[in-house]
Design a protein around this motif. Structure first.
Motif, PDB file in Angstrom:
ATOM      1  N   HIS A  57       0.847  -1.201   0.000  1.00  0.00           N
ATOM      2  CA  HIS A  57       0.000   0.000   0.000  1.00  0.00           C
ATOM      3  C   HIS A  57       0.876   1.243   0.000  1.00  0.00           C
ATOM      4  O   HIS A  57       1.655   1.464   0.926  1.00  0.00           O
ATOM      5  CB  HIS A  57      -0.916  -0.004   1.225  1.00  0.00           C
ATOM      6  N   ILE A  58       0.756   2.045  -1.027  1.00  0.00           N
ATOM      7  CA  ILE A  58       1.471   3.315  -1.097  1.00  0.00           C
ATOM      8  C   ILE A  58       0.728   4.295  -0.192  1.00  0.00           C
ATOM      9  O   ILE A  58      -0.437   4.616  -0.432  1.00  0.00           O
ATOM     10  CB  ILE A  58       1.541   3.851  -2.541  1.00  0.00           C
ATOM     11  N   SER A  59       1.393   4.738   0.861  1.00  0.00           N
ATOM     12  CA  SER A  59       0.730   5.615   1.839  1.00  0.00           C
ATOM     13  C   SER A  59       1.083   7.081   1.647  1.00  0.00           C
ATOM     14  O   SER A  59       0.390   7.951   2.166  1.00  0.00           O
ATOM     15  CB  SER A  59       1.095   5.187   3.257  1.00  0.00           C
ATOM     16  N   SER A  60       2.159   7.353   0.902  1.00  0.00           N
ATOM     17  CA  SER A  60       2.595   8.729   0.726  1.00  0.00           C
ATOM     18  C   SER A  60       3.148   8.918  -0.685  1.00  0.00           C
ATOM     19  O   SER A  60       3.897   8.071  -1.180  1.00  0.00           O
ATOM     20  CB  SER A  60       3.675   9.064   1.759  1.00  0.00           C
ATOM     21  N   VAL A  61       2.764  10.032  -1.292  1.00  0.00           N
ATOM     22  CA  VAL A  61       3.223  10.367  -2.633  1.00  0.00           C
ATOM     23  C   VAL A  61       3.740  11.801  -2.596  1.00  0.00           C
ATOM     24  O   VAL A  61       3.041  12.704  -2.126  1.00  0.00           O
ATOM     25  CB  VAL A  61       2.084  10.247  -3.673  1.00  0.00           C
ATOM     26  N   GLY A  73      -4.182  17.661   0.815  1.00  0.00           N
ATOM     27  CA  GLY A  73      -3.107  17.074   1.612  1.00  0.00           C
ATOM     28  C   GLY A  73      -3.173  15.562   1.679  1.00  0.00           C
ATOM     29  O   GLY A  73      -2.196  14.898   1.971  1.00  0.00           O
ATOM     30  N   ARG A  74      -4.337  15.031   1.367  1.00  0.00           N
ATOM     31  CA  ARG A  74      -4.502  13.574   1.325  1.00  0.00           C
ATOM     32  C   ARG A  74      -5.730  13.273   0.476  1.00  0.00           C
ATOM     33  O   ARG A  74      -6.583  14.126   0.243  1.00  0.00           O
ATOM     34  CB  ARG A  74      -4.627  12.986   2.716  1.00  0.00           C
ATOM     35  N   MET A  75      -5.801  12.036   0.015  1.00  0.00           N
ATOM     36  CA  MET A  75      -6.960  11.617  -0.767  1.00  0.00           C
ATOM     37  C   MET A  75      -7.236  10.150  -0.504  1.00  0.00           C
ATOM     38  O   MET A  75      -6.354   9.400  -0.087  1.00  0.00           O
ATOM     39  CB  MET A  75      -6.763  11.894  -2.259  1.00  0.00           C
ATOM     40  N   LEU A  76      -8.457   9.762  -0.732  1.00  0.00           N
ATOM     41  CA  LEU A  76      -8.869   8.381  -0.557  1.00  0.00           C
ATOM     42  C   LEU A  76      -8.825   7.712  -1.923  1.00  0.00           C
ATOM     43  O   LEU A  76      -9.502   8.138  -2.853  1.00  0.00           O
ATOM     44  CB  LEU A  76     -10.287   8.333   0.021  1.00  0.00           C
ATOM     45  N   VAL A  77      -7.986   6.692  -2.036  1.00  0.00           N
ATOM     46  CA  VAL A  77      -7.839   5.966  -3.292  1.00  0.00           C
ATOM     47  C   VAL A  77      -8.102   4.494  -3.000  1.00  0.00           C
ATOM     48  O   VAL A  77      -7.383   3.881  -2.213  1.00  0.00           O
ATOM     49  CB  VAL A  77      -6.427   6.146  -3.897  1.00  0.00           C
ATOM     50  N   PHE A  78      -9.123   3.943  -3.610  1.00  0.00           N
ATOM     51  CA  PHE A  78      -9.477   2.543  -3.399  1.00  0.00           C
ATOM     52  C   PHE A  78      -9.610   2.228  -1.907  1.00  0.00           C
ATOM     53  O   PHE A  78      -9.051   1.259  -1.411  1.00  0.00           O
ATOM     54  CB  PHE A  78      -8.477   1.606  -4.078  1.00  0.00           C
ATOM     55  N   ASN A  79     -10.322   3.109  -1.199  1.00  0.00           N
ATOM     56  CA  ASN A  79     -10.611   2.962   0.228  1.00  0.00           C
ATOM     57  C   ASN A  79      -9.377   2.999   1.121  1.00  0.00           C
ATOM     58  O   ASN A  79      -9.393   2.456   2.224  1.00  0.00           O
ATOM     59  CB  ASN A  79     -11.422   1.686   0.490  1.00  0.00           C
ATOM     60  N   GLN A  80      -8.294   3.608   0.654  1.00  0.00           N
ATOM     61  CA  GLN A  80      -7.103   3.775   1.471  1.00  0.00           C
ATOM     62  C   GLN A  80      -6.637   5.222   1.375  1.00  0.00           C
ATOM     63  O   GLN A  80      -6.628   5.809   0.292  1.00  0.00           O
ATOM     64  CB  GLN A  80      -5.999   2.824   1.018  1.00  0.00           C
ATOM     65  N   VAL A  81      -6.230   5.778   2.499  1.00  0.00           N
ATOM     66  CA  VAL A  81      -5.759   7.161   2.531  1.00  0.00           C
ATOM     67  C   VAL A  81      -4.331   7.229   2.008  1.00  0.00           C
ATOM     68  O   VAL A  81      -3.474   6.438   2.409  1.00  0.00           O
ATOM     69  CB  VAL A  81      -5.820   7.735   3.964  1.00  0.00           C
ATOM     70  N   VAL A  82      -4.098   8.173   1.121  1.00  0.00           N
ATOM     71  CA  VAL A  82      -2.765   8.436   0.579  1.00  0.00           C
ATOM     72  C   VAL A  82      -2.441   9.898   0.890  1.00  0.00           C
ATOM     73  O   VAL A  82      -3.207  10.793   0.524  1.00  0.00           O
ATOM     74  CB  VAL A  82      -2.718   8.190  -0.946  1.00  0.00           C
ATOM     75  N   ARG A  83      -1.339  10.115   1.574  1.00  0.00           N
ATOM     76  CA  ARG A  83      -0.908  11.488   1.872  1.00  0.00           C
ATOM     77  C   ARG A  83      -0.186  12.041   0.642  1.00  0.00           C
ATOM     78  O   ARG A  83       0.661  11.367   0.063  1.00  0.00           O
ATOM     79  CB  ARG A  83       0.037  11.513   3.059  1.00  0.00           C
TER      80      ARG A  83
END
Length: 132
Positions: A57-61, A73-83
């Protein structure tokens, strides 16, 4: 602010991604990504969906702040938060950095969306071959 996105529909353009082979010596660049636009909210879900499952799971971009359109500052992608982080580093204007906890870090060359195909393909091949 958090943006919720649904998985891309099949009618969306195909992901243009080339990855360097794993193993051997570490690469400065782990591959290349040629997005269709500078709209990170539209492009990032396609990129993350196309990454190898072994990356986790990529958590930060981290993207170049001057290159991409405004992002939360963050987004929900495929039900997972990505910063989402914006860098102003002049040393990496055309890269995206992906972080996965306990898995690793991957740096991808970003080929500008408006690049002609005959120019983009050699850049992607070189990045995937580890020649960059």
């Amino acid at each position: 602010m958090t943006a919720a996105l649904q998985p891309p529909l099949p009618s969306h353009p195909l992901l243009r991604l080339r990855l360097a082979p794993r193993g051997g010596l570490p690469h400065h660049i782990d591959g290349a990504w040629w997005p269709h636009s500078y709209d990170l909210l539209a492009e990032l879900p396609r990129l993350l969906a196309g990454l190898p499952r072994t990356w986790g799971h990529i958590s930060s971009v981290t993207v170049n702040g001057a290159t991409w359109s405004a992002t939360p500052g963050r987004m929900l992608v495929f039900n997972q938060v990505v910063r989402l982080r914006r860098s102003t580093a002049a040393s990496a204007p055309h890269t995206v950095c992906l972080l996965a906890p306990n898995r690793g870090r991957w740096d991808l060359l970003v080929v500008p969306p408006d690049t002609a195909q005959d120019t983009a393909e050699p850049l992607m091949a070189a990045a995937a071959g580890g020649d960059t």
